[in-house]
Each structure stands twice: as C-alpha cells, then as structure tokens.
Design an enzyme around this catalytic site. Sequence first.
Site, short mmCIF file in Angstrom:
data_model
loop_
_atom_site.label_atom_id
_atom_site.label_comp_id
_atom_site.label_asym_id
_atom_site.label_seq_id
_atom_site.Cartn_x
_atom_site.Cartn_y
_atom_site.Cartn_z
CB SER A 178 -0.95 -0.04 1.20
OG SER A 178 -1.85 1.06 1.15
CG HIS A 207 -4.19 -0.70 -0.71
ND1 HIS A 207 -4.07 -0.46 0.64
CD2 HIS A 207 -4.67 -1.97 -0.81
CE1 HIS A 207 -4.45 -1.53 1.32
NE2 HIS A 207 -4.81 -2.46 0.46
CG ASP A 219 -5.83 -5.21 2.58
OD1 ASP A 219 -6.27 -6.34 2.82
OD2 ASP A 219 -5.73 -4.76 1.41
#
Length: 192
Positions: free
Chosen positions: A16, A43, A136
């Site tokens: 991310s 992401h 996540d």
Amino acid sequence: MPAPSSRFDAIVIGASAGGVLALQQLLACLSAQLPVPVLIVLHLPRDRTSRIAELLATHCRLPVSEAQDKQPLQPGTVVFAPPDYHLLVEDRNTLALSVDAPVLFSRPAIDPLFESAAEVFGTRLLAILLTGASSDGTAGIAAVRAAGGTAWIQSPQEASSPLMPASALAHAGADAVLTLQDLCTHLRQLYP
C-alpha cells in the site's frame, strides 16, 4: 532461510503506501527465468485508470500486466490487480476479478488475493507483505500461514508505512521478517 525453489507454485505480494518504490526494488530482483506466477495487489484509487503495470514493467525482466477476468495463470509473469477490482485465484489455472465490497476501504485489497491463493496453493504459496498504512494483509497472512504457506513480511522498521507489516506480525506472525534487500537476496537464492 528460504525454502527450496521447488516448494512454491505461486508468489503473491501485497503493498500500500510506499509500495511503488518497494515494488520497483523487489521486481528488479526477479529472475527472467522465474518458473512461477507473481500476483500483486497495490492499493490504488478506485476511480482512475492505473498505469502501475506499465510503470513497473520497466523495473522487471518478466512480462508485467494488469489482470483480466478469467485470465490464465501463467508461470514467469507478473500480474497486478486493476483499480476497483479484487484479484482472486480461482483455481490453479485461472485468475478472477471481483467487485465484492471493499476490504478495509480498499478494492483491490490484499486479503482477498492472499486468502484465495492460500485456498488454492496451500503449502506451495509464498506471500510477501510490504509497506502500507492499513491492516489489510493481516487476515491474508493468517490464511496463508494456516494453509501451511510461507509468509515473508517487510521489516516495519524499514517500511515507508509500518502499520501494515506491523499489524500482520502482531496478529498473524511470519516465517521471516526481512528488509527489502534481504527479500531480494532470498528471492535470488530461490530463483537464481
């Protein structure tokens, strides 16, 4: 220590915040003869076209592309989740895209990829979790380890955004906690 190269049938990577730079370094380490597919969730904003595969292809000796629904899973390729779709491993031969609800506000999200890959590949999966500013990846790493797969996590001390690797370590553990340089070293040992 890395496992023997015959151990893995697929590699999944999640990243991310700070992930573009980390992936540039990691993808540059991959052998041009890599005998397994590499599947990546980074992401991305859901409302824009992404050029991440095109950008990172310049750092990798393997073909790099954005996933398409029902795409064959092929060794020696790097496949990114497209914006606004979860990337899933449908079976040992096929990828799938999903518009299921965002996970921790992200679609694509890391957990669905890691969980579906763990279900399909079990002990023959290597999961790598890199820098990021959410949790996540934590459930995904837990699923990989529960299925007997191997989990390598970027050292939170080195990560641009330490929250994601730290969360996974705290809640799921890892088989190795490595700097990007050590991740590259291990990948080169697995696949010279």
